[in-house]
Design a protein around this motif. Structure first.
Motif, PDB file in Angstrom:
ATOM      1  N   ARG A   1       3.992  -3.886 -21.342  1.00  0.00           N
ATOM      2  CA  ARG A   1       3.950  -5.303 -20.986  1.00  0.00           C
ATOM      3  C   ARG A   1       3.340  -6.141 -22.110  1.00  0.00           C
ATOM      4  O   ARG A   1       3.696  -7.302 -22.298  1.00  0.00           O
ATOM      5  N   ASP A   2       2.432  -5.530 -22.871  1.00  0.00           N
ATOM      6  CA  ASP A   2       1.751  -6.272 -23.942  1.00  0.00           C
ATOM      7  C   ASP A   2       2.564  -6.356 -25.230  1.00  0.00           C
ATOM      8  O   ASP A   2       2.580  -7.393 -25.892  1.00  0.00           O
ATOM      9  N   VAL A   3       3.233  -5.239 -25.605  1.00  0.00           N
ATOM     10  CA  VAL A   3       3.746  -5.174 -26.972  1.00  0.00           C
ATOM     11  C   VAL A   3       5.226  -4.849 -27.115  1.00  0.00           C
ATOM     12  O   VAL A   3       5.787  -5.023 -28.201  1.00  0.00           O
ATOM     13  N   LEU A   4       5.890  -4.379 -26.061  1.00  0.00           N
ATOM     14  CA  LEU A   4       7.259  -3.881 -26.232  1.00  0.00           C
ATOM     15  C   LEU A   4       8.206  -4.956 -26.767  1.00  0.00           C
ATOM     16  O   LEU A   4       8.865  -4.771 -27.800  1.00  0.00           O
ATOM     17  N   VAL A   5       8.276  -6.077 -26.065  1.00  0.00           N
ATOM     18  CA  VAL A   5       9.193  -7.155 -26.466  1.00  0.00           C
ATOM     19  C   VAL A   5       8.599  -8.003 -27.581  1.00  0.00           C
ATOM     20  O   VAL A   5       9.298  -8.449 -28.487  1.00  0.00           O
TER      21      VAL A   5
END
Length: 358
Positions: free
Chosen positions: A153-157
């Protein structure tokens, strides 16, 4: 006493102290004690910290003893002779949830959890060579899913996908492609991608029907129409060829009982020109290469207690978490990929990104 003996004697004391400290820190992290200490704003007495954390004052005093002797928490005595405790501000980001990617405190729970789940199984396996089934690890899997979910949720996109092929993968996802995540668990990575890229279609595969049912329920509640799930063994004999343009596997290949067959199937499932992102532990393939690894002992222990024994089940390979760069690259080429790049991952010091092209 020789100098070598004296040095090793001190090292043994350090090992015993740090092993105990890790256990106590894991208990403190799970109980919210670091959060309570960081929120005090000033040195505080045990009673006030206990009230802030909602814990027993007597248990807390013993825990603070561990933290002070381990040089995690500082103590001073005021004019009335009362001990006051403080978590240095410089440590907060490493020990509290607010630290984001700097937070290492969360990992202090890992070895105690694995000990609860698998110590007896590992002792038995040392004699028999047998593996340990996934069913022995429910608490550990719950913990790891929480970690992975928060990270996705923090870094994927925001961070990871823009780094893939210098942003080219984001462009393809925006236009619309077919994507699969191998070993998707409850599908949070796919959920995040499906929301960010509505023109693309996403599929998650896993061997846990329970995880997939949880994923389906959450996706239905979110109303996502571009995401579905399949019960499938990544190394199974029946996979449909040329289904996907992009496949991901987040720390799931090294746990497979048949990792080479899984990689070969991934290659088969990709369309011509397709891309596979394998995210896996950053390490060398031999013990001697990992002597200087800053987390080597920790990662080998996680592998000993989980990754290697689950990979041995049913006569499996038992690849282990520390299979390393050389073996990973070689296996990807042997599985049919024409080019394999090994890249660092922004804001992730644990893993490498194996970018494989068909």
């Amino acid at each position: 006493m020789s100098n070598k003996t004296e040095i090793f004697s001190k090292k043994m004391c350090d090992i015993l102290n740090y092993g105990a400290l890790n256990l106590a820190m894991g208990i403190g992290y799970e109980s919210g004690l670091f959060e309570a200490l960081s929120g005090m704003g000033a040195p505080a007495c045990c009673a006030d910290i206990a009230a802030e954390a909602g814990v027993s004052e007597r248990y807390l005093r013993e825990w603070l003893g561990v933290m002070v002797c381990g040089e995690i928490v500082e103590v001073r005595v005021d004019k009335q002779g009362q001990e006051l405790f403080e978590l240095p501000g410089e440590y907060v980001s490493f020990l509290c949830r607010s630290g984001g990617n700097s937070n290492l405190g969360v990992y202090t729970q890992e070895i105690p959890l694995l000990t609860d789940c698998a110590r007896e199984g590992v002792l038995e396996g040392m004699q028999s060579g047998a593996g340990i089934s996934y069913e022995r690890y429910p608490k550990f899997y719950s913990f790891m899913e929480q970690l992975a979910d928060a990270k996705h949720r923090d870094v994927l996109v925001q961070t990871f996908l823009p780094s893939v092929m210098d942003g080219e993968m984001v462009r393809r996802l925006e236009e619309g492609i077919s994507v699969c995540d191998i070993g998707c668990a409850e599908g949070v990575a796919l959920e995040v991608m499906a929301q960010a890229f509505p023109n693309s279609q996403f599929t998650g595969t896993d061997i846990s029907e329970e995880s997939l049912n949880n994923a389906r329920k959450r996706v239905a509640e979110l109303g996502l129409n571009n995401l579905s799930f399949q019960l499938q063994d990544a190394a199974g004999d029946k996979v449909e060829p040329q289904q996907f343009d992009y496949i991901t596997a987040f720390d799931s290949i090294h746990d497979q009982t048949r990792p080479f067959e899984a990689l070969r199937n991934i290659h088969k499932m990709l369309r011509s020109g397709g891309v596979f992102s394998m995210i896996d532990i950053k390490a060398g393939s031999s013990v001697s290469e990992n002597i200087e690894h800053p987390m080597g002992s920790f990662l080998y222990t996680v592998s000993l207690m989980h990754c290697m024994p689950v990979g041995l089940m049913g006569g499996g390979t038992g690849l282990g978490m520390m299979w390393g760069r050389e073996k990973a690259v070689s296996m990807c080429y042997d599985a049919g990929f024409s080019r394999v790049e090994v890249n660092d991952i922004p804001e992730d010091g644990f893993n490498s990104h194996y970018l494989c092209f068909k």
